[in-house]
Design a protein around this motif. Structure first.
Motif, PDB file in Angstrom:
ATOM      1  N   VAL A   1       1.331  -1.198   0.124  1.00  0.00           N
ATOM      2  CA  VAL A   1      -0.147   0.004   0.249  1.00  0.00           C
ATOM      3  C   VAL A   1       0.698   1.049  -0.281  1.00  0.00           C
ATOM      4  O   VAL A   1       1.452   2.008   0.935  1.00  0.00           O
ATOM      5  CB  VAL A   1      -1.184  -0.175   1.172  1.00  0.00           C
ATOM      6  CG1 VAL A   1      -1.804   1.084   1.560  1.00  0.00           C
ATOM      7  CG2 VAL A   1      -1.700  -1.009   1.647  1.00  0.00           C
ATOM      8  N   ILE A   2       0.802   1.514  -1.542  1.00  0.00           N
ATOM      9  CA  ILE A   2       1.414   3.485  -1.564  1.00  0.00           C
ATOM     10  C   ILE A   2       0.541   4.155  -0.494  1.00  0.00           C
ATOM     11  O   ILE A   2       0.029   4.846  -1.402  1.00  0.00           O
ATOM     12  CB  ILE A   2       1.800   3.248  -2.290  1.00  0.00           C
ATOM     13  CG1 ILE A   2       2.742   2.082  -2.799  1.00  0.00           C
ATOM     14  CG2 ILE A   2       3.019   4.865  -2.950  1.00  0.00           C
ATOM     15  CD1 ILE A   2       2.229   0.908  -3.694  1.00  0.00           C
ATOM     16  N   HIS A   3       1.352   4.675   0.476  1.00  0.00           N
ATOM     17  CA  HIS A   3       0.016   6.223   1.025  1.00  0.00           C
ATOM     18  C   HIS A   3       1.216   7.721   1.108  1.00  0.00           C
ATOM     19  O   HIS A   3       2.215   7.898   1.194  1.00  0.00           O
ATOM     20  CB  HIS A   3      -0.275   5.562   1.797  1.00  0.00           C
ATOM     21  CG  HIS A   3      -0.559   7.006   2.940  1.00  0.00           C
ATOM     22  ND1 HIS A   3      -2.447   6.753   2.807  1.00  0.00           N
ATOM     23  CD2 HIS A   3      -0.397   7.017   4.314  1.00  0.00           C
ATOM     24  CE1 HIS A   3      -2.670   7.581   3.824  1.00  0.00           C
ATOM     25  NE2 HIS A   3      -1.620   7.994   4.663  1.00  0.00           N
ATOM     26  N   ASP A   4       0.299   8.520   0.782  1.00  0.00           N
ATOM     27  CA  ASP A   4       0.735   9.872   1.147  1.00  0.00           C
ATOM     28  C   ASP A   4       0.163  10.424   2.417  1.00  0.00           C
ATOM     29  O   ASP A   4      -0.465  10.531   2.234  1.00  0.00           O
ATOM     30  CB  ASP A   4       0.298  11.001  -0.353  1.00  0.00           C
ATOM     31  CG  ASP A   4       0.812  10.514  -1.805  1.00  0.00           C
ATOM     32  OD1 ASP A   4       2.049  10.589  -1.825  1.00  0.00           O
ATOM     33  OD2 ASP A   4       0.112  10.345  -2.790  1.00  0.00           O
ATOM     34  N   GLY A   5       1.488  10.487   2.870  1.00  0.00           N
ATOM     35  CA  GLY A   5       1.522  10.721   4.285  1.00  0.00           C
ATOM     36  C   GLY A   5       1.737  10.168   5.441  1.00  0.00           C
ATOM     37  O   GLY A   5       2.836   8.910   5.154  1.00  0.00           O
ATOM     38  N   PRO A   6       2.104  10.072   6.574  1.00  0.00           N
ATOM     39  CA  PRO A   6       2.971   9.159   7.346  1.00  0.00           C
ATOM     40  C   PRO A   6       1.949   8.563   8.122  1.00  0.00           C
ATOM     41  O   PRO A   6       0.832   7.859   7.805  1.00  0.00           O
ATOM     42  CB  PRO A   6       2.980   9.985   8.659  1.00  0.00           C
ATOM     43  CG  PRO A   6       2.282  11.785   8.966  1.00  0.00           C
ATOM     44  CD  PRO A   6       1.967  10.940   7.132  1.00  0.00           C
ATOM     45  N   VAL A   7       2.209   6.897   8.113  1.00  0.00           N
ATOM     46  CA  VAL A   7       1.557   6.008   9.674  1.00  0.00           C
ATOM     47  C   VAL A   7       2.406   5.404  10.461  1.00  0.00           C
ATOM     48  O   VAL A   7       3.896   5.206  10.211  1.00  0.00           O
ATOM     49  CB  VAL A   7       1.504   4.899   8.654  1.00  0.00           C
ATOM     50  CG1 VAL A   7       0.820   3.394   9.238  1.00  0.00           C
ATOM     51  CG2 VAL A   7       0.819   5.280   7.160  1.00  0.00           C
ATOM     52  N   ASP A   8       1.824   6.279  11.637  1.00  0.00           N
ATOM     53  CA  ASP A   8       3.341   5.999  12.511  1.00  0.00           C
ATOM     54  C   ASP A   8       2.776   4.973  13.794  1.00  0.00           C
ATOM     55  O   ASP A   8       2.602   5.062  14.698  1.00  0.00           O
ATOM     56  CB  ASP A   8       3.369   7.921  13.055  1.00  0.00           C
ATOM     57  CG  ASP A   8       2.013   8.495  13.844  1.00  0.00           C
ATOM     58  OD1 ASP A   8       1.312   7.942  13.748  1.00  0.00           O
ATOM     59  OD2 ASP A   8       2.328   9.654  13.448  1.00  0.00           O
ATOM     60  N   THR A   9       1.333   5.320  13.301  1.00  0.00           N
ATOM     61  CA  THR A   9       0.786   3.182  14.692  1.00  0.00           C
ATOM     62  C   THR A   9       0.311   2.524  13.765  1.00  0.00           C
ATOM     63  O   THR A   9       0.641   2.318  12.599  1.00  0.00           O
ATOM     64  CB  THR A   9      -0.396   4.368  15.329  1.00  0.00           C
ATOM     65  OG1 THR A   9      -1.025   4.366  13.728  1.00  0.00           O
ATOM     66  CG2 THR A   9      -0.223   6.287  15.994  1.00  0.00           C
ATOM     67  N   SER A  10       0.324   0.916  14.078  1.00  0.00           N
ATOM     68  CA  SER A  10       0.106  -0.595  14.317  1.00  0.00           C
ATOM     69  C   SER A  10      -1.202  -0.390  13.093  1.00  0.00           C
ATOM     70  O   SER A  10      -1.480  -0.669  12.521  1.00  0.00           O
ATOM     71  CB  SER A  10       0.120  -0.773  15.152  1.00  0.00           C
ATOM     72  OG  SER A  10       1.656  -1.092  15.043  1.00  0.00           O
TER      73      SER A  10
END
Length: 310
Positions: free
Chosen positions: A278-287
């Motif tokens: 999954v390519i996502h614009d933005g942070p992913v900082d939690t499970s």
């Protein structure tokens, strides 16, 4: 209805599906890079690149590709070969992956790859496919890679080894490998095994999330492996593979086929590999966020629910 990448592109910077992914044959690469087909650049919907190819630190790292440091004695990874007692040495043992019969559409690509040794011997035959898929999140798109490999003509068995198998601790790399580009600051690495590179490296987490800043823009890639339902017996690599993860010196990751022992395949029991992203614009900082994005990947309905262990 899940929008396709082409539909999502209508309101984002790239103007065609091809802008998300560029597929290279790799035929112009030097012999020491183990020429092979690869995807680079892979971009987010906003146009941020999430791969690197031929970087100065490891010129044989090629975006998203499939490679082994030792397949039946041939180096299909590129660069040096780890030799017990002597360490890494540049040897004249590099192979070549020759793509043929490929068909490309706006939704993906599929074709065959012949793996040849330095002498030209057909070591393996492979069928590989890429699927470019949509995602309900408007800042996100999905990618899936699948491969089936069998021994080549006059080869009874495929044997995949690695530097780790030969004695180099932690160097079990080999398989579908994603080389990320340089990023500003430290990346945020999450997995079911915990936070950070050390927790993820070698773990059997079903998923791995990497968030970074490229060109000042936050972008994330969440990877997950397909797992068969428990009622369906797993064969060969159809089970979870340990993750090779490196963030010191360069950023790269992928499921390791020969993490601690060789992997074997025959015509009756092919080597089957797959990886979803999954390519996502933005942070992913939690499970929690990572798992939410994974759950909406179009392939998730064909896999077991990802491990939610914190």
């Amino acid at each position: 209805m899940i929008p396709s990448p082409s539909a999502a592109l209508a309101t984002n910077r790239p103007s065609a599906p091809q802008a998300l992914v560029t597929h290279s044959t790799g035929r112009a690469l030097p012999v020491t890079s183990a020429p092979r087909p690869y995807l680079h650049p892979i971009r987010s919907l906003a146009g941020t690149a999430v791969t690197e190819a031929e970087p100065a630190d490891h010129p044989h790292h090629l975006g998203l590709s499939l490679a082994f440091s030792d397949l039946n004695g041939t180096n299909f990874w590129g660069g040096s070969t780890f030799t017990p007692g002597h360490g890494p040495k540049l040897l004249p043992n590099h192979g070549t992956q020759v793509p043929w019969g490929w068909q490309h559409t706006t939704r993906g690509a599929a074709g065959s790859v012949t793996w040849r040794s330095k002498s030209g011997k057909e070591v393996a035959l492979e069928r590989r496919s890429f699927h470019y898929l949509g995602h309900p999140d408007p800042k996100t798109w999905s990618l899936s890679v699948a491969s089936v490999m069998v021994p080549g003509a006059d080869v009874e068995e495929l044997v995949v080894s690695s530097s780790a198998v030969k004695g180099r601790h932690g160097a079990g790399y080999g398989g579908i490998f994603w080389r990320f580009g340089a990023c500003a600051g430290d990346p945020v690495i999450l997995s079911a095994a915990g936070d950070g590179e050390a927790a993820a490296h070698g773990s059997l987490s079903s998923w791995l999330s990497i968030s970074m800043k490229n060109d000042g823009e936050p972008v994330s890639v969440v990877l997950f492996q397909e797992v068969r339902e428990p009622r369906i017996p797993a064969r060969g690599s159809e089970r979870l593979l340990p993750w090779f993860v490196r963030a010191d010196g360069y950023l790269g990751a992928g499921p390791a086929v020969a993490w601690a022992e060789p992997a074997r395949a025959t015509s009756d029991h092919p080597l089957r590999l797959s990886l979803n992203a999954v390519i996502h614009d933005g942070p992913v900082d939690t499970s929690t966020h990572a798992l939410e994005l994974i759950q909406q990947h179009p392939r998730i309905s064909h896999t077991r629910t990802p491990d939610r262990t914190p």
